[in-house]
Motif scaffolding. Structure first.
Motif, PDB file in Angstrom:
ATOM      1  N   PHE A   1      -0.802   8.848   5.665  1.00 50.02           N
ATOM      2  CA  PHE A   1      -1.243   9.157   4.101  1.00 50.02           C
ATOM      3  C   PHE A   1      -2.689   8.634   4.142  1.00 50.02           C
ATOM      4  N   VAL A   2      -3.497   9.435   3.818  1.00 51.30           N
ATOM      5  CA  VAL A   2      -4.884   9.125   3.837  1.00 51.30           C
ATOM      6  C   VAL A   2      -5.888   9.218   2.798  1.00 51.30           C
ATOM      7  N   GLY A   3      -5.035   9.454   1.506  1.00 48.62           N
ATOM      8  CA  GLY A   3      -5.593   9.390   0.371  1.00 48.62           C
ATOM      9  C   GLY A   3      -5.794   8.275  -0.468  1.00 48.62           C
ATOM     10  N   GLN A   4      -6.571   8.143  -1.609  1.00 50.56           N
ATOM     11  CA  GLN A   4      -6.391   7.164  -2.194  1.00 50.56           C
ATOM     12  C   GLN A   4      -5.018   7.019  -2.930  1.00 50.56           C
ATOM     13  N   LEU A   5      -4.271   5.825  -2.922  1.00 52.27           N
ATOM     14  CA  LEU A   5      -2.787   5.696  -3.122  1.00 52.27           C
ATOM     15  C   LEU A   5      -2.644   4.853  -4.505  1.00 52.27           C
ATOM     16  N   GLN A   6      -2.180   5.348  -5.365  1.00 47.29           N
ATOM     17  CA  GLN A   6      -1.604   4.568  -6.719  1.00 47.29           C
ATOM     18  C   GLN A   6      -0.131   3.855  -6.436  1.00 47.29           C
ATOM     19  N   THR A   7      -0.175   2.685  -6.905  1.00 48.65           N
ATOM     20  CA  THR A   7       1.095   2.135  -6.759  1.00 48.65           C
ATOM     21  C   THR A   7       2.222   2.923  -7.391  1.00 48.65           C
ATOM     22  N   ASN A   8       2.104   3.838  -8.285  1.00 48.40           N
ATOM     23  CA  ASN A   8       3.239   4.598  -8.894  1.00 48.40           C
ATOM     24  C   ASN A   8       3.881   5.636  -7.756  1.00 48.40           C
TER      25      ASN A   8
ATOM     26  N   GLY B   1       4.566   7.222   8.224  1.00 46.70           N
ATOM     27  CA  GLY B   1       4.712   6.172   9.284  1.00 46.70           C
ATOM     28  C   GLY B   1       3.279   5.240   9.194  1.00 46.70           C
ATOM     29  N   LEU B   2       2.488   5.782   8.705  1.00 42.54           N
ATOM     30  CA  LEU B   2       1.065   4.936   8.486  1.00 42.54           C
ATOM     31  C   LEU B   2       0.635   5.195   7.087  1.00 42.54           C
ATOM     32  N   VAL B   3       0.076   4.387   6.571  1.00 43.63           N
ATOM     33  CA  VAL B   3      -0.822   4.369   5.266  1.00 43.63           C
ATOM     34  C   VAL B   3      -2.317   3.790   5.782  1.00 43.63           C
ATOM     35  N   GLN B   4      -3.375   4.921   5.955  1.00 42.17           N
ATOM     36  CA  GLN B   4      -4.661   4.832   6.357  1.00 42.17           C
ATOM     37  C   GLN B   4      -5.556   4.211   5.130  1.00 42.17           C
ATOM     38  N   SER B   5      -4.804   4.213   3.838  1.00 44.39           N
ATOM     39  CA  SER B   5      -6.026   3.826   2.786  1.00 44.39           C
ATOM     40  C   SER B   5      -5.683   2.654   2.255  1.00 44.39           C
ATOM     41  N   VAL B   6      -5.243   1.612   2.914  1.00 43.27           N
ATOM     42  CA  VAL B   6      -4.854   0.331   2.103  1.00 43.27           C
ATOM     43  C   VAL B   6      -6.125  -0.595   1.997  1.00 43.27           C
ATOM     44  N   ASP B   7      -6.221  -0.713   0.581  1.00 40.33           N
ATOM     45  CA  ASP B   7      -7.718  -1.215  -0.004  1.00 40.33           C
ATOM     46  C   ASP B   7      -7.666  -2.406  -0.857  1.00 40.33           C
ATOM     47  N   ARG B   8      -6.470  -2.805  -1.422  1.00 43.52           N
ATOM     48  CA  ARG B   8      -6.192  -3.708  -2.238  1.00 43.52           C
ATOM     49  C   ARG B   8      -4.877  -4.418  -2.386  1.00 43.52           C
ATOM     50  N   ALA B   9      -4.946  -5.911  -2.354  1.00 46.15           N
ATOM     51  CA  ALA B   9      -3.809  -6.683  -2.275  1.00 46.15           C
ATOM     52  C   ALA B   9      -2.507  -6.190  -3.061  1.00 46.15           C
ATOM     53  N   ARG B  10      -2.877  -5.587  -4.195  1.00 49.49           N
ATOM     54  CA  ARG B  10      -1.719  -4.953  -5.152  1.00 49.49           C
ATOM     55  C   ARG B  10      -0.886  -3.915  -4.463  1.00 49.49           C
ATOM     56  N   LEU B  11      -1.866  -3.060  -3.651  1.00 48.09           N
ATOM     57  CA  LEU B  11      -0.970  -1.898  -2.704  1.00 48.09           C
ATOM     58  C   LEU B  11      -0.408  -2.383  -1.809  1.00 48.09           C
ATOM     59  N   VAL B  12      -0.750  -3.655  -1.216  1.00 47.67           N
ATOM     60  CA  VAL B  12      -0.281  -4.217  -0.098  1.00 47.67           C
ATOM     61  C   VAL B  12       1.291  -4.679  -0.630  1.00 47.67           C
ATOM     62  N   THR B  13       1.295  -5.518  -1.760  1.00 44.66           N
ATOM     63  CA  THR B  13       2.566  -5.902  -2.395  1.00 44.66           C
ATOM     64  C   THR B  13       3.509  -4.665  -2.595  1.00 44.66           C
ATOM     65  N   ALA B  14       3.086  -3.777  -3.272  1.00 42.92           N
ATOM     66  CA  ALA B  14       3.844  -2.389  -3.580  1.00 42.92           C
ATOM     67  C   ALA B  14       4.385  -1.872  -2.179  1.00 42.92           C
ATOM     68  N   LEU B  15       3.589  -1.700  -1.180  1.00 45.36           N
ATOM     69  CA  LEU B  15       4.045  -1.148  -0.101  1.00 45.36           C
ATOM     70  C   LEU B  15       4.981  -1.921   0.791  1.00 45.36           C
ATOM     71  N   SER B  16       4.801  -3.264   0.795  1.00 43.71           N
ATOM     72  CA  SER B  16       5.805  -4.284   1.330  1.00 43.71           C
ATOM     73  C   SER B  16       7.228  -4.037   0.643  1.00 43.71           C
TER      74      SER B  16
ATOM     75  N   ALA C   1      -3.241 -10.587   4.041  1.00 41.22           N
ATOM     76  CA  ALA C   1      -2.122 -10.114   3.374  1.00 41.22           C
ATOM     77  C   ALA C   1      -1.081  -9.268   3.939  1.00 41.22           C
ATOM     78  N   ILE C   2      -1.783  -8.169   4.657  1.00 44.63           N
ATOM     79  CA  ILE C   2      -0.787  -7.450   5.438  1.00 44.63           C
ATOM     80  C   ILE C   2       0.089  -8.009   6.488  1.00 44.63           C
ATOM     81  N   ASP C   3      -0.849  -8.655   7.121  1.00 41.37           N
ATOM     82  CA  ASP C   3      -0.106  -9.538   8.367  1.00 41.37           C
ATOM     83  C   ASP C   3       1.249 -10.332   7.803  1.00 41.37           C
ATOM     84  N   ASN C   4       1.157 -10.750   6.802  1.00 43.64           N
ATOM     85  CA  ASN C   4       2.218 -11.651   6.059  1.00 43.64           C
ATOM     86  C   ASN C   4       3.125 -10.868   5.366  1.00 43.64           C
TER      87      ASN C   4
END
Length: 239
Positions: free
Chosen positions: A82-89, A99-114, A156-159
């Motif tokens: 997934f390479v586009g800007q990703l909204q948490t919803n 398999g991969l999200v290439q557009s991780v750009d903020r901590a809130r998105l990390v939390t939602a993806l996790s 954040a991603i590593d944790n």
């Protein structure tokens, strides 16, 4: 072989020649660069033909297009990026196939993806999208975190449970100091990658370059190039 399959095969061969020539010019081995075919706006039938032609990595930038396509192609040996800007919803849906999200750009998105990776009982790779045109601490118009925000996001991603820090990604800036200077932009991304790998040795991916500038990306050390138009043709207009 259908006309469309022949067209795709010829286009893939031309792109392969370009990547091979760029690797040779940069003194790199061809196997150091992976082609990801960006299939946005194209139908699942094209994805199926690409798989028959040996493509194993495909990318999408809109969940509403990607999700049904991934379901239709679930029997194929593909990794979806997934390479586009990703909204948490949209994260729960994306976690079902990417398999991969290439557009991780903020901590809130990390939390939602996790959260959704754990729910889906799978591991997702993450690339930090770097906005090279961003002012310190701000995101660029095309998404991404400023270079000075990479370290905190990497931590954040590593944790985070269910996530794997795989590296960095950028889109050549359309404005700012790197406007029209793709090679310099990609070289800056490589510097950021080198710093990241000092702390996270497994985060080796450097995703940069598209149809128009893949040679600059390969010269600057990209490990993955994202090519759409040069393989699939000029994109249909979206209604």
């Amino acid at each position: 072989m259908t006309d469309r399959k022949m067209e795709l095969a010829a286009n893939l061969a031309r792109v392969e020649e370009r990547i091979a020539a760029a690797c040779a010019a940069a003194g790199r081995r061809r196997d150091e660069v992976t082609l990801i075919v960006v299939t946005k706006t194209y139908p699942a039938s094209d994805v199926r033909l690409l798989a028959e032609l040996g493509v194993r990595q495909v990318a999408e930038n809109r969940d509403q297009d990607a999700a049904p396509k991934a379901v239709e192609c679930a029997d194929l040996p593909l990794t979806w990026h997934f390479v586009g800007q990703l909204q948490t919803n949209k994260v729960r849906s994306v976690a079902g196939y990417a398999g991969l999200v290439q557009s991780v750009d903020r901590a809130r998105l990390v939390t939602a993806l996790s959260k959704e990776a754990v729910r889906a009982e799978r591991e997702m790779g993450c690339l930090i999208q770097v906005a090279l045109d961003a002012e310190a601490g701000e995101r660029g118009d095309r998404g991404g975190v400023a270079p000075d925000g990479v370290a905190a996001l990497a931590e954040a991603i590593d944790n985070a449970q269910g996530l794997r820090l795989d590296g960095v990604m950028t889109v050549a800036p359309l404005a700012g100091p790197y406007e029209g200077r793709q090679r310099a932009a990609f070289e800056r991304l490589r510097e950021i990658s080198t710093d990241l790998r000092a702390a996270y040795p497994a985060a080796t991916m450097v995703s940069a370059g598209m149809s128009a500038d893949l040679e600059d990306a390969v010269a600057a050390g990209a490990t993955h190039v994202r090519v759409g138009t040069a393989v699939l043709g000029v994109r249909p207009r979206l209604g």
